[in-house]
Design a protein around this motif. Structure first.
Motif, PDB file in Angstrom:
ATOM      1  N   ILE A 252      17.505 -26.927  34.200  1.00 11.41           N
ATOM      2  CA  ILE A 252      18.135 -26.691  32.892  1.00 11.41           C
ATOM      3  C   ILE A 252      17.217 -27.166  31.775  1.00 11.41           C
ATOM      4  N   ALA A 253      16.606 -28.342  31.949  1.00 11.15           N
ATOM      5  CA  ALA A 253      15.685 -28.862  30.935  1.00 11.15           C
ATOM      6  C   ALA A 253      14.458 -27.961  30.813  1.00 11.15           C
ATOM      7  N   TYR A 254      13.954 -27.457  31.944  1.00 13.78           N
ATOM      8  CA  TYR A 254      12.800 -26.550  31.928  1.00 13.78           C
ATOM      9  C   TYR A 254      13.127 -25.271  31.177  1.00 13.78           C
ATOM     10  N   MET A 255      14.274 -24.667  31.472  1.00 19.63           N
ATOM     11  CA  MET A 255      14.658 -23.424  30.799  1.00 19.63           C
ATOM     12  C   MET A 255      14.865 -23.648  29.303  1.00 19.63           C
ATOM     13  N   ARG A 256      15.446 -24.785  28.954  1.00 16.66           N
ATOM     14  CA  ARG A 256      15.664 -25.105  27.535  1.00 16.66           C
ATOM     15  C   ARG A 256      14.314 -25.238  26.825  1.00 16.66           C
ATOM     16  N   GLN A 257      13.380 -25.949  27.450  1.00 15.89           N
ATOM     17  CA  GLN A 257      12.053 -26.134  26.856  1.00 15.89           C
ATOM     18  C   GLN A 257      11.317 -24.805  26.767  1.00 15.89           C
ATOM     19  N   LYS A 258      11.511 -23.940  27.733  1.00 15.34           N
ATOM     20  CA  LYS A 258      10.865 -22.625  27.725  1.00 15.34           C
ATOM     21  C   LYS A 258      11.315 -21.799  26.519  1.00 15.34           C
ATOM     22  N   TYR A 259      12.611 -21.801  26.246  1.00 19.56           N
ATOM     23  CA  TYR A 259      13.118 -21.064  25.085  1.00 19.56           C
ATOM     24  C   TYR A 259      12.604 -21.668  23.777  1.00 19.56           C
ATOM     25  N   ILE A 260      12.566 -22.980  23.698  1.00 14.21           N
ATOM     26  CA  ILE A 260      12.101 -23.632  22.471  1.00 14.21           C
ATOM     27  C   ILE A 260      10.622 -23.347  22.244  1.00 14.21           C
TER      28      ILE A 260
ATOM     29  N   TYR B 163      12.504 -19.719  20.225  1.00 14.18           N
ATOM     30  CA  TYR B 163      13.937 -19.463  20.159  1.00 14.18           C
ATOM     31  C   TYR B 163      14.672 -20.737  19.768  1.00 14.18           C
ATOM     32  N   TYR B 164      15.835 -20.569  19.163  1.00 10.76           N
ATOM     33  CA  TYR B 164      16.690 -21.703  18.867  1.00 10.76           C
ATOM     34  C   TYR B 164      18.131 -21.317  19.171  1.00 10.76           C
ATOM     35  N   SER B 165      18.967 -22.293  19.435  1.00  9.35           N
ATOM     36  CA  SER B 165      20.362 -22.003  19.749  1.00  9.35           C
ATOM     37  C   SER B 165      21.170 -21.962  18.461  1.00  9.35           C
ATOM     38  N   ALA B 166      22.009 -20.950  18.352  1.00  3.87           N
ATOM     39  CA  ALA B 166      22.870 -20.785  17.194  1.00  3.87           C
ATOM     40  C   ALA B 166      24.266 -20.401  17.680  1.00  3.87           C
ATOM     41  N   ILE B 167      25.253 -20.806  16.937  1.00  5.86           N
ATOM     42  CA  ILE B 167      26.635 -20.464  17.255  1.00  5.86           C
ATOM     43  C   ILE B 167      26.994 -19.218  16.464  1.00  5.86           C
ATOM     44  N   GLY B 168      27.414 -18.170  17.176  1.00  9.80           N
ATOM     45  CA  GLY B 168      27.767 -16.908  16.535  1.00  9.80           C
ATOM     46  C   GLY B 168      29.144 -16.964  15.900  1.00  9.80           C
ATOM     47  N   ASP B 169      29.540 -15.866  15.261  1.00  9.81           N
ATOM     48  CA  ASP B 169      30.838 -15.797  14.604  1.00  9.81           C
ATOM     49  C   ASP B 169      31.992 -15.893  15.593  1.00  9.81           C
ATOM     50  N   ASP B 170      31.767 -15.436  16.809  1.00  8.37           N
ATOM     51  CA  ASP B 170      32.820 -15.474  17.820  1.00  8.37           C
ATOM     52  C   ASP B 170      32.864 -16.806  18.571  1.00  8.37           C
ATOM     53  N   GLY B 171      31.989 -17.753  18.227  1.00  5.91           N
ATOM     54  CA  GLY B 171      31.993 -19.082  18.828  1.00  5.91           C
ATOM     55  C   GLY B 171      31.099 -19.230  20.033  1.00  5.91           C
ATOM     56  N   LYS B 172      30.366 -18.205  20.393  1.00  4.75           N
ATOM     57  CA  LYS B 172      29.473 -18.276  21.547  1.00  4.75           C
ATOM     58  C   LYS B 172      28.088 -18.748  21.116  1.00  4.75           C
ATOM     59  N   GLU B 173      27.419 -19.455  22.032  1.00  3.48           N
ATOM     60  CA  GLU B 173      26.063 -19.916  21.761  1.00  3.48           C
ATOM     61  C   GLU B 173      25.085 -18.791  22.069  1.00  3.48           C
TER      62      GLU B 173
ATOM     63  N   PHE C 170      20.810 -17.549  21.763  1.00  2.00           N
ATOM     64  CA  PHE C 170      19.432 -17.952  21.513  1.00  2.00           C
ATOM     65  C   PHE C 170      18.778 -16.855  20.674  1.00  2.00           C
ATOM     66  N   LEU C 171      18.374 -17.215  19.455  1.00  2.00           N
ATOM     67  CA  LEU C 171      17.784 -16.258  18.525  1.00  2.00           C
ATOM     68  C   LEU C 171      16.314 -16.596  18.304  1.00  2.00           C
ATOM     69  N   LYS C 172      15.517 -15.564  18.075  1.00  2.00           N
ATOM     70  CA  LYS C 172      14.096 -15.750  17.790  1.00  2.00           C
ATOM     71  C   LYS C 172      13.949 -16.246  16.361  1.00  2.00           C
ATOM     72  N   ARG C 173      13.094 -17.221  16.160  1.00  2.00           N
ATOM     73  CA  ARG C 173      12.872 -17.740  14.807  1.00  2.00           C
ATOM     74  C   ARG C 173      12.201 -16.673  13.954  1.00  2.00           C
ATOM     75  N   LYS C 174      12.687 -16.548  12.744  1.00  2.00           N
ATOM     76  CA  LYS C 174      12.112 -15.602  11.777  1.00  2.00           C
ATOM     77  C   LYS C 174      11.532 -16.374  10.617  1.00  2.00           C
ATOM     78  N   SER C 175      10.372 -15.978  10.185  1.00  2.00           N
ATOM     79  CA  SER C 175       9.733 -16.656   9.079  1.00  2.00           C
ATOM     80  C   SER C 175      10.420 -16.274   7.776  1.00  2.00           C
ATOM     81  N   LYS C 176      10.630 -17.239   6.912  1.00  2.00           N
ATOM     82  CA  LYS C 176      11.225 -16.955   5.606  1.00  2.00           C
ATOM     83  C   LYS C 176      10.182 -16.370   4.642  1.00  2.00           C
ATOM     84  N   TRP C 177       8.922 -16.351   5.033  1.00  2.00           N
ATOM     85  CA  TRP C 177       7.862 -15.902   4.152  1.00  2.00           C
ATOM     86  C   TRP C 177       7.650 -14.401   4.258  1.00  2.00           C
ATOM     87  N   ASN C 178       8.245 -13.731   5.233  1.00  2.00           N
ATOM     88  CA  ASN C 178       8.058 -12.281   5.368  1.00  2.00           C
ATOM     89  C   ASN C 178       9.004 -11.522   4.485  1.00  2.00           C
TER      90      ASN C 178
END
Length: 86
Positions: free
Chosen positions: A54-62, A66-76, A78-86
């Motif tokens: 579990i720790a390996y998979m978490r580190q792999k996504y990071i 990727y980062y974990s975000a809670i969606g509108d429906d309450g599910k976790e 993993f979204l790709k980070r987007k640059s605010k400069w684009n």
């Protein structure tokens, strides 16, 4: 009390030395079974392996951005980070 009625309790016996019903012993057998070192070792190795995976998979996504975000429906999610400069 006669010697036959007297119950000798050994140190470390714990709850095994108490008088209980057979139903209680059947439903709570783990309180009366002596620990098995081989089974505990295998269980500890498997549990440590699961936590490590579990720790390996978490580190792999990071590390992939990727980062974990809670969606509108309450599910976790993993979204790709987007640059605010684009």
């Amino acid at each position: 009390m006669a010697d036959s009625e007297k119950q000798k309790n050994m140190p470390g016996e714990g709850i095994r030395s108490l008088k209980t019903s057979k139903v209680f012993r059947t439903l709570n057998f783990e309180l009366y079974v002596k620990p098995n070192l081989a089974i505990m070792t295998v269980g500890l190795i498997v549990f440590t392996g699961c936590i490590g995976y579990i720790a390996y998979m978490r580190q792999k996504y990071i590390s992939n951005g990727y980062y974990s975000a809670i969606g509108d429906d309450g599910k976790e999610e993993f979204l790709k980070r987007k640059s605010k400069w684009n």
